[in-house]
Design a protein around this motif. Structure first.
Motif, mmCIF file in Angstrom:
data_model
loop_
_atom_site.group_PDB
_atom_site.id
_atom_site.type_symbol
_atom_site.label_atom_id
_atom_site.label_comp_id
_atom_site.label_asym_id
_atom_site.label_seq_id
_atom_site.Cartn_x
_atom_site.Cartn_y
_atom_site.Cartn_z
ATOM 1 N N ASP A 2 29.518 44.934 30.112
ATOM 2 C CA ASP A 2 28.174 44.801 30.673
ATOM 3 C C ASP A 2 27.812 43.340 30.964
ATOM 4 N N LEU A 3 28.425 42.404 30.229
ATOM 5 C CA LEU A 3 28.123 40.992 30.464
ATOM 6 C C LEU A 3 28.773 40.485 31.746
ATOM 7 N N PHE A 4 29.969 41.002 32.075
ATOM 8 C CA PHE A 4 30.690 40.590 33.279
ATOM 9 C C PHE A 4 31.156 41.832 34.036
ATOM 10 N N PRO A 5 30.247 42.507 34.713
ATOM 11 C CA PRO A 5 30.596 43.776 35.371
ATOM 12 C C PRO A 5 31.568 43.586 36.531
ATOM 13 N N ILE A 6 32.412 44.580 36.722
ATOM 14 C CA ILE A 6 33.345 44.635 37.851
ATOM 15 C C ILE A 6 32.943 45.813 38.724
ATOM 16 N N ARG A 7 32.826 45.593 40.016
ATOM 17 C CA ARG A 7 32.345 46.609 40.938
ATOM 18 C C ARG A 7 33.359 46.814 42.080
ATOM 19 N N GLU A 8 33.232 47.939 42.744
ATOM 20 C CA GLU A 8 33.965 48.238 43.980
ATOM 21 C C GLU A 8 35.468 48.010 43.828
ATOM 22 N N THR A 9 36.021 48.565 42.768
ATOM 23 C CA THR A 9 37.452 48.415 42.499
ATOM 24 C C THR A 9 38.257 49.342 43.409
ATOM 25 N N GLU A 10 39.295 48.767 44.036
ATOM 26 C CA GLU A 10 40.064 49.546 45.001
ATOM 27 C C GLU A 10 41.519 49.103 45.000
ATOM 28 N N LEU A 11 42.430 50.064 45.079
ATOM 29 C CA LEU A 11 43.854 49.801 45.245
ATOM 30 C C LEU A 11 44.203 50.064 46.703
ATOM 31 N N LEU A 12 44.815 49.070 47.368
ATOM 32 C CA LEU A 12 45.063 49.219 48.796
ATOM 33 C C LEU A 12 46.362 48.531 49.192
ATOM 34 N N ILE A 13 46.821 48.839 50.392
ATOM 35 C CA ILE A 13 48.011 48.213 50.969
ATOM 36 C C ILE A 13 47.605 47.513 52.259
ATOM 37 N N GLU A 14 47.956 46.220 52.354
ATOM 38 C CA GLU A 14 47.686 45.442 53.560
ATOM 39 C C GLU A 14 48.910 44.591 53.886
ATOM 40 N N ASN A 15 49.330 44.634 55.152
ATOM 41 C CA ASN A 15 50.466 43.829 55.614
ATOM 42 C C ASN A 15 51.690 43.992 54.725
ATOM 43 N N GLY A 16 51.915 45.228 54.292
ATOM 44 C CA GLY A 16 53.116 45.522 53.526
ATOM 45 C C GLY A 16 53.069 45.116 52.070
ATOM 46 N N MET A 17 51.878 44.736 51.558
ATOM 47 C CA MET A 17 51.754 44.354 50.149
ATOM 48 C C MET A 17 50.673 45.181 49.470
ATOM 49 N N LEU A 18 50.880 45.418 48.179
ATOM 50 C CA LEU A 18 49.942 46.185 47.367
ATOM 51 C C LEU A 18 48.939 45.237 46.723
ATOM 52 N N TYR A 19 47.655 45.593 46.798
ATOM 53 C CA TYR A 19 46.594 44.746 46.260
ATOM 54 C C TYR A 19 45.627 45.546 45.393
ATOM 55 N N MET A 20 45.002 44.843 44.442
ATOM 56 C CA MET A 20 43.825 45.342 43.750
ATOM 57 C C MET A 20 42.647 44.493 44.197
ATOM 58 N N ARG A 21 41.634 45.133 44.778
ATOM 59 C CA ARG A 21 40.454 44.416 45.269
ATOM 60 C C ARG A 21 39.245 44.857 44.448
ATOM 61 N N TYR A 22 38.383 43.889 44.133
ATOM 62 C CA TYR A 22 37.189 44.198 43.339
ATOM 63 C C TYR A 22 36.164 43.092 43.531
ATOM 64 N N LYS A 23 34.977 43.325 43.012
ATOM 65 C CA LYS A 23 33.922 42.318 43.038
ATOM 66 C C LYS A 23 33.419 42.067 41.625
ATOM 67 N N MET A 24 33.103 40.784 41.353
ATOM 68 C CA MET A 24 32.421 40.401 40.119
ATOM 69 C C MET A 24 31.117 39.730 40.546
ATOM 70 N N PRO A 25 30.026 40.499 40.636
ATOM 71 C CA PRO A 25 28.769 39.999 41.227
ATOM 72 C C PRO A 25 28.235 38.729 40.581
ATOM 73 N N LEU A 26 28.485 38.529 39.279
ATOM 74 C CA LEU A 26 27.970 37.333 38.628
ATOM 75 C C LEU A 26 28.706 36.080 39.073
#
Length: 388
Positions: free
Chosen positions: A339-363
């Protein structure tokens, strides 16, 4: 989910907050005081640091943090002792005077002189990937550019809305401490501290900066850029991709593309108009030059600023993504949210042939953070490390 070692020991220096917190925990085990009480009794008071405290919550007299002139809500304090020291520039001066002035040290009972000498002994002289970074115990050590026979001791600090820098010359008994309370002030704080240090030392010693020799000037000639720099590099700021555009090069970070121009001796730099278009948190890249290099058998990208070279990131090769991981792409929910450091909009995706984890830390930022993943089996993947 479990953690593994990012790379073998004695491979490359990595700043490690957990190690500092562990040392603080050990202090609490071997003596009866809480860490903050111990520091107050054994360090702050003997050193004359009257406005310094280590607390779990912000003190009412603390400076406010700002972003673009607007007061910000500060992040909560945790991970003491690696974080949470509240002090003043004057008190940091007291700390440097006590530690590095042998007469003061002998009367303070804080450290034995031989302990201080060990703290200032380079620990990583045989680590190729560390390049120009020389580490003591808790301090960074670097040659004095104005006097090669002397060393400078320094350490800075950065949180989201605060920056600091300490620079000290044990040989000259001269030190500078600068603090700032605005986001993005780290670079100017570091440069300002060094400039003030140089000016004070110049007044005291009557020295003048040395001029370039003819040989140094002759070396400033154009040489071709090594095309092996093309590729993807994992850095602390995210993945940086460098691609060829005919005889020229371009870079991409955080979905922002910018042109690269050749500099003397095979280095690359970022065009000024491209720097202005970068998000503020990435504009420090515009002050650097770049070159690929094989260091200790590892392909890395080197960044140079003010004739100091450091490893910016490690080159990563695109590998075939297992079908099991392709099927896992999509949006995810954090199972154990903080709750002190929330992580939002977590997504696993593939771009340009590479695997990524994308997310936001609003703080921290309203921009997405994107980390590459390298599958090592159908069920396991690792985050490649940047070596910075």
């Amino acid at each position: 989910v479990y953690e593994t070692a990012a790379y073998p020991t004695i491979l490359v220096f990595s700043y490690y907050y957990i190690g500092l917190s562990l040392l603080g925990h050990i202090i609490e085990i071997v003596q009866p005081l809480a860490y903050s009480e111990y520091m107050q009794a054994q360090i702050f008071q003997p050193a004359g640091m009257k406005n310094t405290t280590l607390a779990a919550q912000l003190h009412q007299d603390c400076a406010k943090g700002y972003n673009n002139g607007n007061e910000q809500t500060l992040l909560p304090i945790r991970d003491v002792p690696a974080y949470g020291l509240m002090t003043t520039a004057w008190d940091l001066g007291q700390l440097m005077k006590t530690f590095f002035n042998r007469d003061c040290l002998n009367h303070s009972n804080i450290l034995l002189p031989e302990t201080l000498e060990e703290m200032l002994e380079p620990q990583n002289t045989d680590i190729a990937l560390d390049m120009n970074i020389i580490n003591g115990l808790g301090w960074f050590i670097e040659p004095d550019q104005q006097d090669p026979d002397k060393l400078l001791v320094r350490h800075g600090g950065t949180t989201l809305y605060f920056s600091s820098e300490m620079i000290f010359s044990p040989a000259d008994n001269l030190g500078v401490a600068i603090l700032a309370n605005a986001r993005g002030s780290r670079q100017i704080v570091s440069e300002l501290a060094m400039e003030i240090f140089k000016r004070f030392r110049s007044v005291n010693s009557k020295t003048t900066p040395s001029l370039l020799t003819l040989e140094q000037i002759i070396r400033q000639v154009e040489s071709p850029v090594n095309t092996e720099i093309v590729g993807d590099y994992v850095t602390d700021m995210g993945l940086i991709s460098i691609q060829a555009k005919g005889d020229e090069f371009c870079g991409c970070i955080a979905n922002q593309t910018f042109d690269l121009i050749p500099n003397p001796n095979g280095w690359l730099g970022i065009k000024q108009d491209a720097i202005d278009s970068l998000p503020p948190s990435y504009r420090a890249l515009g002050k650097m030059q770049y070159k690929s290099q094989l260091v200790d058998g590892i392909e890395v990208i080197i960044a140079r600023y003010n004739n100091t070279e450091t490893v910016l990131g490690k080159k990563v090769a695109k590998k075939k993504i297992p079908d099991a991981w392709k099927k896992r792409t999509g949006k995810y929910r954090v199972q154990n949210p903080d709750d002190l450091f929330p992580i939002r909009e977590t997504e696993l995706l593939i771009e340009n042939g590479m695997l990524y984890m994308r997310y936001k830390m609003p703080l921290l930022s309203d921009r997405p953070i994107q980390s590459p993943l390298q599958p090592i089996s159908d069920d396991e993947a690792i985050i490649p490390v940047s070596y910075t």
